[in-house]
Write a protein that holds these residues in place. Structure first.
Motif, mmCIF file in Angstrom:
data_model
loop_
_atom_site.group_PDB
_atom_site.id
_atom_site.type_symbol
_atom_site.label_atom_id
_atom_site.label_comp_id
_atom_site.label_asym_id
_atom_site.label_seq_id
_atom_site.Cartn_x
_atom_site.Cartn_y
_atom_site.Cartn_z
ATOM 1 N N GLU A 59 -5.582 9.541 -0.337
ATOM 2 C CA GLU A 59 -5.974 8.130 -0.244
ATOM 3 C C GLU A 59 -7.044 7.713 -1.261
ATOM 4 O OE1 GLU A 59 -4.435 5.853 1.307
ATOM 5 O OE2 GLU A 59 -3.341 6.846 2.926
ATOM 6 N N HIS A 80 1.457 4.981 -2.718
ATOM 7 C CA HIS A 80 1.770 6.395 -2.466
ATOM 8 C C HIS A 80 2.974 6.946 -3.235
ATOM 9 C CE1 HIS A 80 -1.020 7.420 0.801
ATOM 10 N NE2 HIS A 80 -0.847 6.189 1.266
ATOM 11 N N HIS A 132 0.837 -1.206 0.000
ATOM 12 C CA HIS A 132 0.000 0.000 0.000
ATOM 13 C C HIS A 132 0.871 1.256 0.000
ATOM 14 C CE1 HIS A 132 -3.017 3.014 0.997
ATOM 15 N NE2 HIS A 132 -2.138 3.460 1.886
ATOM 16 N N ASP A 133 1.820 1.302 0.921
ATOM 17 C CA ASP A 133 2.603 2.532 1.099
ATOM 18 C C ASP A 133 3.495 2.838 -0.100
ATOM 19 O OD1 ASP A 133 1.586 3.406 3.502
ATOM 20 O OD2 ASP A 133 3.033 2.317 4.729
#
Ligand code: PHE
Ligand code: FE
Length: 287
Positions: free
Chosen positions: A173, A132, A127-128
């Motif tokens: 997000e 991102h 996810h990170d």
């Protein structure tokens, strides 16, 4: 965002960072990254913002295995002056803001288990990093994230972190963008999720509403399932310009005087791209 309090755990530095210890990942963990990556790589070319896809390329995130943060930081530093540092999990808000304000993105160093392929509570390295980091290679988004960190430090002093957090949630997000190719996803929570990559763009259930800072800061959000409303920005330049030009202090006060808006609600003044049926949420008994 982050929720932990107190002092860093044992082995962590005062700023909560830890060594990534890349050499400790098992072959199975690298293989899990590849599996998650391949699944999203198939889905995203027609769905993600061009700036996100460009970031994947520039940072060579398609190379096999969990990225080594040192090598990744070197590429990112060349692109926009950002770095990626490892943390054990969620960290206190003020520490999180301090890192962002100094162009350091904090990433969990652990990876989910195969049983958690589609759902996990704490952000992991997939996810990170996959979600991102690609946009941090874009100069405009890179500046937005730093400004957000500085805005967070200010919000902290004004007791307004919860309001500001809604901006993070509905942009960083779960943001959508109106690109030259049509509506695209860019929020990390969407692009790193197989199910929500499809749902956020194609499902008739959620609302898709034009970005409006005050409206967005009044809107509650769901942390346990797909969003019931998504906010659409016109461009990253516009997002950066609006958030930089607006003094948030009076905005926080205004929001405090107004009622919250429920995640599924549509207002008469909304610029509506899609009025959602909320069928998905209704079927789950939440709307
Ligand atoms: N302009 C905001 C303020 O006055 C700071 C900010 C910039 C917050 C960009 C978020 C994103 O607090
Ligand atoms: Fe995230």
């Amino acid at each position: 965002m982050s929720y932990a309090h107190g002092t860093p755990p044992e082995g962590a530095a005062a700023d909560w960072t830890i060594p990534q210890r890349w050499e400790r990942y098992s072959a199975a963990e690298h293989a899990l990254w590849d599996r998650l990556f391949d699944r999203q790589a198939k889905l995203l070319p027609a769905r993600a913002a061009p700036e996100f896809l460009a970031g994947l390329d520039v940072l060579r995130l398609g190379d096999s295995g969990i990225p080594n943060f040192d090598a990744l930081s070197e590429r990112l530093m060349n692109a926009t002056g950002w770095q990626v540092v490892a943390v054990p999990g969620l960290i206190p808000d003020d520490v999180f803001f301090e890192h962002l304000a100094n162009r350091r993105f904090v990433a969990g160093n652990f990876i989910r288990t195969p049983e958690q392929l589609d759902y996990l509570q704490e952000p992991d390295v997939f996810h990170d990093v996959f979600g991102h980091v690609p946009l941090l290679a874009n100069p405009v988004f890179a500046d937005y994230m730093q400004a957000y960190g500085q805005g967070g430090q200010r919000a902290n002093g004004l007791g307004a972190i919860q309001r500001l957090a809604r901006l993070y949630w509905y942009t960083v997000e779960f943001g959508l963008i109106q690109s030259a190719e049509g509506l695209r996803i860019y929020g990390a929570g969407i692009v790193s999720s197989h199910g929500e990559s499809i749902f956020a763009l194609d499902d008739p259930s959620p609302n898709r509403v034009g970005f409006d800072l005050l409206r967005l800061m009044r809107t509650r959000y769901r942390i346990d399932d797909y969003q019931q409303s998504y906010f659409v920005i016109d461009s990253f330049e516009d997002l950066l310009r609006q958030t930089l030009e607006t003094d948030f202090a009076p905005l926080y006060e205004q929001v405090a005087q107004l009622t919250d808006i429920a995640p599924a609600d549509v207002l008469p003044e909304d610029r509506i791209y899609t009025r959602g049926t909320q069928a998905y949420a209704l079927a789950k008994g939440v709307a």
